[in-house]
Design a protein around this motif. Sequence first.
Motif, mmCIF file in Angstrom:
data_model
loop_
_atom_site.group_PDB
_atom_site.id
_atom_site.type_symbol
_atom_site.label_atom_id
_atom_site.label_comp_id
_atom_site.label_asym_id
_atom_site.label_seq_id
_atom_site.Cartn_x
_atom_site.Cartn_y
_atom_site.Cartn_z
ATOM 1 N N GLN A 1 0.387 16.512 8.734
ATOM 2 C CA GLN A 1 0.010 15.489 7.760
ATOM 3 C C GLN A 1 0.437 15.872 6.340
ATOM 4 O O GLN A 1 0.562 15.020 5.481
ATOM 5 C CB GLN A 1 -1.506 15.290 7.824
ATOM 6 N N ARG B 1 1.755 4.989 0.592
ATOM 7 C CA ARG B 1 1.239 6.053 1.452
ATOM 8 C C ARG B 1 1.931 7.369 1.140
ATOM 9 O O ARG B 1 2.136 8.186 2.009
ATOM 10 C CB ARG B 1 1.456 5.697 2.915
ATOM 11 N N MET C 1 0.846 -1.206 0.000
ATOM 12 C CA MET C 1 0.000 0.000 0.000
ATOM 13 C C MET C 1 0.882 1.257 0.000
ATOM 14 O O MET C 1 1.687 1.449 0.901
ATOM 15 C CB MET C 1 -0.888 -0.014 1.245
ATOM 16 N N GLN D 1 -7.605 8.710 0.682
ATOM 17 C CA GLN D 1 -7.162 8.456 2.060
ATOM 18 C C GLN D 1 -5.815 7.754 2.057
ATOM 19 O O GLN D 1 -4.901 8.125 2.780
ATOM 20 C CB GLN D 1 -8.181 7.568 2.791
ATOM 21 N N ARG D 2 -5.683 6.738 1.216
ATOM 22 C CA ARG D 2 -4.429 5.976 1.197
ATOM 23 C C ARG D 2 -3.262 6.833 0.737
ATOM 24 O O ARG D 2 -2.127 6.593 1.110
ATOM 25 C CB ARG D 2 -4.560 4.761 0.274
ATOM 26 N N ARG E 1 -11.576 6.579 -0.807
ATOM 27 C CA ARG E 1 -10.704 5.535 -0.260
ATOM 28 C C ARG E 1 -9.279 5.680 -0.811
ATOM 29 O O ARG E 1 -8.297 5.565 -0.094
ATOM 30 C CB ARG E 1 -11.311 4.183 -0.646
ATOM 31 N N GLN F 1 1.546 9.437 11.027
ATOM 32 C CA GLN F 1 1.581 7.983 11.148
ATOM 33 C C GLN F 1 1.372 7.255 9.814
ATOM 34 O O GLN F 1 1.891 6.166 9.614
ATOM 35 C CB GLN F 1 0.543 7.509 12.180
ATOM 36 N N GLY F 2 0.612 7.875 8.903
ATOM 37 C CA GLY F 2 0.391 7.248 7.603
ATOM 38 C C GLY F 2 1.644 7.226 6.741
ATOM 39 O O GLY F 2 1.702 6.531 5.735
ATOM 40 N N MET G 1 -5.917 13.852 2.597
ATOM 41 C CA MET G 1 -7.050 14.488 3.271
ATOM 42 C C MET G 1 -6.820 14.563 4.775
ATOM 43 O O MET G 1 -6.565 13.547 5.415
ATOM 44 C CB MET G 1 -8.323 13.700 3.003
ATOM 45 N N ASN H 1 -2.919 9.826 1.572
ATOM 46 C CA ASN H 1 -2.608 10.771 2.641
ATOM 47 C C ASN H 1 -2.859 12.218 2.243
ATOM 48 O O ASN H 1 -2.118 13.117 2.643
ATOM 49 C CB ASN H 1 -1.127 10.614 3.007
ATOM 50 N N GLY I 1 -0.374 12.736 13.104
ATOM 51 C CA GLY I 1 -0.578 13.238 11.750
ATOM 52 C C GLY I 1 0.393 12.620 10.757
ATOM 53 O O GLY I 1 0.150 12.590 9.564
ATOM 54 N N MET J 1 -15.002 13.154 3.877
ATOM 55 C CA MET J 1 -13.815 12.481 4.414
ATOM 56 C C MET J 1 -13.900 10.965 4.261
ATOM 57 O O MET J 1 -12.920 10.268 4.500
ATOM 58 C CB MET J 1 -13.647 12.820 5.897
#
Lengths: 284, 270
Positions: B167, B3, B1, B83-84, B80, B114-115, B88, B86, B112, B62
């Motif tokens: 983020q 990020r 995935m 989101q992945r 989706r 962590q992704g 938003m 990063n 913020g 969101m």
Amino acid sequence: MIDTLLMPFSYGFMARSIWVGGSVGVVCALLSCFIILKGWSLLGDALSHAVVPGVAIAYWLGLPFVLGAFVSGLLAVLGIGVVRGNSALKGDAVIGVVFTAFFALGFLLISLNPSTISLTTILFGNLLGISSGDAWQLVAIAGGCIVIIALRWKDLLLYCFDEQHARALGFNVRYLNILLLAMMSLTAVAALQTVGAILVIAMLITPGATAYLLTDRFGHMLWIAPLVGGLTAMTGAYLSFFFDTSVGGLIVVLQTLVFLIAFMLAPRHGLLAHRRRWQQEASS
Amino acid sequence: MSRHNERPSDSGPAIVVDKVSVRYASGQWALENVSLTLESSSICALLGINGSGKSTLCKAIMGFLPPASGRVAIFKHAVRHAQRRNIMAYVPQVEEIDWDFPVSVYDVVMMGRQGRMGFLRIPARADRVAVETSLARVGIADLAKRQIGALSGGQKKRVFLARALAQESRIMVLDEPFTGVDATTENAIIDILKQLRDEGMTILVVTHNLSVVPEYCDTVAMINRNLIAFGKTEHVFTPANLAQAFGGVLRQFPLDLLAQEREPVQEHLP
């Protein structure tokens, strides 16, 4: 004197119950940190009762009891989810209905087939009489969960603290949810063997609650709670040799004592610290 | 995935809300048939009375709530997917947070990042720099070690704004960032939002502070379960629309004064 104090270790079953008790105490305590912060205490209680029919069936069929407990725990969670999603009932009512249903079913199954596993073992645990095969299963559960928490605690923390933010970052919250529930089911069955179904919930709440009073940092909770949980479980098992008491009762009483000390004396969140602060505010 | 914060090659609108309807669990409609298009580098104010569906719309954008019908696209992709990548960030309402949680200001802002971290989520130097920069930008660097419950209302808002900044997203959704904050914090937040817009960010902000809306918002959306009005601030932020959005409940904001205040907006432009 020393000989007397060391005597429990000369018995294989005592040494085993101290180690097994200690590892179960540690893993329950680690999970308790997440459970109390997520507000899942009641759900933990529910799970610890809901695993009983699974354990009964597994013993009946000669399967590993862990498997039965896991399946039955997940079915209970699923049941709670279904009833909650399709009714206007409050969450705690739904949990109450589902977990007592599972517990009752477990009772029924055990009473139908009393030779395989006794009701007393389920209700009060049997740490001292644990077979070495069961002991290994418990240590495997504990080890597995400890490794998972060591690797994944930051994601679980994020999930407990702010689920929406976890989603916004693209984390799979459903997976984190299931991971936490699965670990709770597994440790519930481990604790069931040591302290019994009725007291499992203490192992899954009290150490975390104690640590919460003692620190403002989650990272520190993850050290304090297992230290409390592990030491009290080992001490309880050890002392039961001399006092011939219920091991489960002893362990939970010890945990409660530590909690009470923290409740009184904790540096910032303790009763005395609050009292001191009030007096300072009153005098200033 | 993956990020990473990839810049999509396609330009076009940042957020497209296309005929979105959301239903409560009780079966009632929270939002009906709402459509909006937010361009990059813009700030949109989302206005409406309590219970009009503002938070619901934010959460649908969101990806926290699934729409019953319609769809949301972020840079032409599904939520989706966004989101992945990063892109938003969300600044929640104060009530949505457990302030007794044993985490420090620094810990929260680090969340913020962590992704973007590796498997074990161990912060790299870039992550620490981003956290410290964000804390300094919102003016709470000195509070980094505080437990989040030991903060004032304004400081609490700043923590979550800092988390969103750390983020390094391209879209930011803020649900009532000005509720319960002092004028200093409000101005500080508005200044930061303007800077972010100038840096290319797309911002959606739910607010009840109508008087400052023309000062920093490029577009305005008014909803009351349905979309009442949406468009450029100078076209939409009118007494007629406000009266329709707020009905009789708009007391703190005299509508007739608004008409006179419309002109001086120009003075804020360079």
